[in-house]
Design an enzyme around this catalytic site. Structure first.
Site, PDB file in Angstrom:
ATOM      1  N   HIS A  87      16.489 -14.554 -71.224  1.00  0.00           N
ATOM      2  CA  HIS A  87      17.096 -13.295 -70.755  1.00  0.00           C
ATOM      3  C   HIS A  87      18.615 -13.365 -70.854  1.00  0.00           C
ATOM      4  O   HIS A  87      19.285 -12.346 -70.877  1.00  0.00           O
ATOM      5  CB  HIS A  87      16.653 -12.968 -69.325  1.00  0.00           C
ATOM      6  CG  HIS A  87      17.211 -13.916 -68.296  1.00  0.00           C
ATOM      7  ND1 HIS A  87      16.718 -15.193 -68.127  1.00  0.00           N
ATOM      8  CD2 HIS A  87      18.209 -13.787 -67.403  1.00  0.00           C
ATOM      9  CE1 HIS A  87      17.401 -15.801 -67.177  1.00  0.00           C
ATOM     10  NE2 HIS A  87      18.318 -14.966 -66.712  1.00  0.00           N
ATOM     11  N   LYS A 111      19.985 -23.375 -70.988  1.00  0.00           N
ATOM     12  CA  LYS A 111      20.774 -24.523 -70.521  1.00  0.00           C
ATOM     13  C   LYS A 111      19.912 -25.433 -69.676  1.00  0.00           C
ATOM     14  O   LYS A 111      19.124 -24.970 -68.865  1.00  0.00           O
ATOM     15  CB  LYS A 111      21.925 -23.961 -69.669  1.00  0.00           C
ATOM     16  CG  LYS A 111      22.943 -24.980 -69.259  1.00  0.00           C
ATOM     17  CD  LYS A 111      23.996 -25.151 -70.313  1.00  0.00           C
ATOM     18  CE  LYS A 111      24.915 -26.312 -70.017  1.00  0.00           C
ATOM     19  NZ  LYS A 111      24.304 -27.632 -70.287  1.00  0.00           N
ATOM     20  N   LYS A 164      17.645 -21.343 -61.031  1.00  0.00           N
ATOM     21  CA  LYS A 164      18.853 -21.987 -60.518  1.00  0.00           C
ATOM     22  C   LYS A 164      20.098 -21.270 -61.041  1.00  0.00           C
ATOM     23  O   LYS A 164      21.010 -20.938 -60.286  1.00  0.00           O
ATOM     24  CB  LYS A 164      18.843 -23.445 -61.000  1.00  0.00           C
ATOM     25  CG  LYS A 164      19.789 -24.376 -60.314  1.00  0.00           C
ATOM     26  CD  LYS A 164      19.838 -25.737 -61.009  1.00  0.00           C
ATOM     27  CE  LYS A 164      18.545 -26.509 -60.972  1.00  0.00           C
ATOM     28  NZ  LYS A 164      18.729 -27.903 -61.461  1.00  0.00           N
ATOM     29  N   LYS A 218      14.981 -27.311 -70.532  1.00  0.00           N
ATOM     30  CA  LYS A 218      14.979 -28.727 -70.143  1.00  0.00           C
ATOM     31  C   LYS A 218      14.387 -29.539 -71.269  1.00  0.00           C
ATOM     32  O   LYS A 218      13.530 -29.050 -72.008  1.00  0.00           O
ATOM     33  CB  LYS A 218      14.132 -28.925 -68.873  1.00  0.00           C
ATOM     34  CG  LYS A 218      14.364 -30.238 -68.176  1.00  0.00           C
ATOM     35  CD  LYS A 218      15.745 -30.317 -67.587  1.00  0.00           C
ATOM     36  CE  LYS A 218      15.768 -30.808 -66.189  1.00  0.00           C
ATOM     37  NZ  LYS A 218      16.903 -30.367 -65.430  1.00  0.00           N
ATOM     38  N   SER A 263      28.853 -27.458 -65.719  1.00  0.00           N
ATOM     39  CA  SER A 263      28.544 -27.397 -67.159  1.00  0.00           C
ATOM     40  C   SER A 263      29.006 -26.055 -67.728  1.00  0.00           C
ATOM     41  O   SER A 263      29.495 -25.984 -68.855  1.00  0.00           O
ATOM     42  CB  SER A 263      27.041 -27.528 -67.391  1.00  0.00           C
ATOM     43  OG  SER A 263      26.667 -28.880 -67.426  1.00  0.00           O
TER      44      SER A 263
HETATM   45  N1  GLU Z   1      20.386 -31.734 -65.388  1.00  0.00           N
HETATM   46  C1  GLU Z   1      21.114 -30.914 -64.502  1.00  0.00           C
HETATM   47  C2  GLU Z   1      20.180 -29.993 -63.740  1.00  0.00           C
HETATM   48  O1  GLU Z   1      19.016 -30.224 -63.643  1.00  0.00           O
HETATM   49  C3  GLU Z   1      22.266 -30.195 -65.176  1.00  0.00           C
HETATM   50  C4  GLU Z   1      21.906 -29.193 -66.194  1.00  0.00           C
HETATM   51  C5  GLU Z   1      23.111 -28.671 -66.973  1.00  0.00           C
HETATM   52  O2  GLU Z   1      24.222 -28.999 -66.648  1.00  0.00           O
HETATM   53  O3  GLU Z   1      22.864 -27.934 -67.919  1.00  0.00           O
HETATM   54  O4  GLU Z   1      20.588 -29.041 -63.139  1.00  0.00           O
END
Ligand code: GLU
Length: 471
Positions: A65, A70, A94, A106, A362
């Site tokens: 969306h 990320k 999140k 992920k 990030s």
């Molecule tokens: N691995 C981290 C998380 O689970 C960071 C993810 C990121 O920075 O893209 O939120």
């Protein structure tokens, strides 16, 4: 898989619980819930002894969306498709909760990193990046990996370098990966960001007298007892910030043992000991605990699970004595254990909000890479001159003089790290108020996790509306 339901099903249970408090079109909710893409990879890696090993890996893009998607890349033996999908969906929610304009993704590589040399890890990371690029699962506007469990700056620098060499005419190539070293387009403060975000989130909760009263706790962080499970990047920095703010970190648990000191552990000392011996066990000024469970089940104000999923389950939830459980890891409490904690009025600050500090910073790093300028570079001197003019004005009015030292301290302009910390603080504080308000609006039936999912779903629905889909 854990018990009867998988991790991805647990996330969807939380989603389904939240949608009962909304009246969105069920077809749109189906689209939001589902994971859009999953790619499974298998590739050969040459070991240092010349032998070949087949490595399995995944990347899931849960929701497009917003673009890019990320999320981190983890290296762990129990990585599997279900886990990667669950974690990618958590990333979507999140990002929405903290207003970071990304979809969720992920990735994971199924290896035990301790079994490989540095060169072998480099070959695995570079080959995985090459495969991601071949399948169009990486790029500054497509999908942007970051560190996660078992990976860090080193892996991100290999990924960024590999991506850049494959796309050497892309001016923004470095924005294809975050969590990089500063020399390679990283941002100051990314390393500590998830742990600091955890601290800011818990501090917000603890500053609310109304929320602390039913727990029998005073407001503030100072003096509170904290137990941290997992002393990796997230657990270490969280412990450090709690301790600096005057909390007592009375126990730390790691995979190979646990330590305690009722007066509060010295986090820097434990870290130093761990660097030297590769373990926290036998750290100075601490006593070893018989097991890591003994730490998790200790009487404390705040328990911070900061490692992997499924740490608090039906098997141990009755023995958890903490008043607050702060989910620094993703998915550390199973859905049914969460219900037990809710029934016992334990305050759970959920992962989908609390560990969003990593992805928030990030986002700042991605912005920095796209703008090709360090935060603070343009305004730092300007700010310093402006503060000095102001202080001179104060001197003229009061007819008193500041010493040169005081002038320097009072007029200091913000460095990149200061700006990152303040942006993170603002993000975590604002998001906390938003989810708390939602929880209060719904009343006794909802916990903060349900409130988070409602807030996230509402925002994603709005985004689909803006795109003209399901108006
Ligand atoms: N691995 C981290 C998380 O689970 C960071 C993810 C990121 O920075 O893209 O939120």
């Amino acid at each position: 898989m854990t018990g009867k339901i998988s991790f991805a099903e647990q996330v969807n249970l939380n989603f389904d619980k939240a949608v009962r408090f909304t009246d969105h079109d069920p077809r749109l909710l189906d689209q939001i819930r589902v994971c859009n893409f999953v790619c499974r990879f298998a590739f050969p890696v040459q070991k240092d002894d010349g032998s070949i090993e087949v490595v399995e890996a995944w990347r899931a893009e849960h929701s497009n969306h917003k673009l890019p998607t990320k999320g981190g890349i983890r290296f762990a033996l129990d990585v599997n498709e279900d886990e990667v999908v669950a974690l990618a969906s958590l990333m979507s929610y999140k990002c929405a909760v903290v207003n970071v304009p990304f979809g969720g993704a992920k990735g994971g590589v199924r290896i035990d990193r301790r079994q490989y040399s540095k060169r072998e890890l480099e070959r695995i990371t570079r080959r995985f990046t090459y495969e991601l690029s071949r399948k169009n699962f990486i790029g500054p506007g497509i999908d942007v990996p970051a560190p996660d469990f078992g990976t860090g700056m080193k892996e991100m620098s290999w990924m960024a370098d590999t991506y850049q060499s494959l796309h050497n005419n892309d001016l923004n190539a470095l924005a294809a990966v975050t969590g990089k070293p500063v020399e390679l387009g990283g941002i100051r403060g990314r390393d500590e960001a998830t742990g600091l975000g955890v601290f800011y989130g818990v501090r917000e909760a603890c500053n609310n007298a109304e929320d602390m009263k039913p727990l029998g706790l005073d407001t503030g962080i100072e003096g509170k007892t904290v137990v941290v499970q997992g002393f990796g990047n997230v657990g270490f920095h969280a412990a450090r910030f709690f301790s600096e703010a005057g909390a007592k970190v009375i126990a730390i648990a790691e995979y190979d043992g646990a330590i305690t000191n009722p007066q509060g552990l010295d986090i820097a000392e434990v870290d130093e000991h761990r660097k030297q011996t590769k373990s926290i066990v036998d750290a100075p000024d601490s006593k070893n605990l018989p097991s890591k469970e003994a730490a998790i089940e200790m009487d404390c104000d705040i328990l911070v699970p900061a490692a992997l999923e499924n740490v608090i389950t039906d098997d141990n939830v009755d023995r958890i004595k903490a008043r607050i459980v702060a989910e620094a890891a993703n998915g550390p409490i199973t859905a049914s254990a969460n219900q037990h904690l809710f029934d016992r009025s334990v305050l759970v600050i959920p992962d989908v909000y609390l560990n969003a500090g990593g992805v928030t910073v990030s986002y700042f790093e991605w912005l920095k890479d796209l703008s090709h300028v360090r935060f603070g570079r343009l305004e730092k001197r300007f700010e310093e001159f402006a503060y000095r003019r102001l202080l001179k004005g104060v001197e003229n009015v009061t007819e008193r003089r500041f010493s040169e030292d005081m002038l320097r301290v009072l007029s200091e302009g913000a460095e990149e790290r200061d700006l990152v910390r303040s942006g993170l603080d603002e993000t975590m504080a604002t998001a906390y108020q938003e989810i708390r308000n939602k929880k209060c609006q719904i009343g006794g039936k909802a916990d903060l996790r349900t409130a988070c999912f409602i807030v996230a779903i509402d925002k994603i629905v709005l985004c689909y509306g803006d795109m003209g889909i399901f108006p």
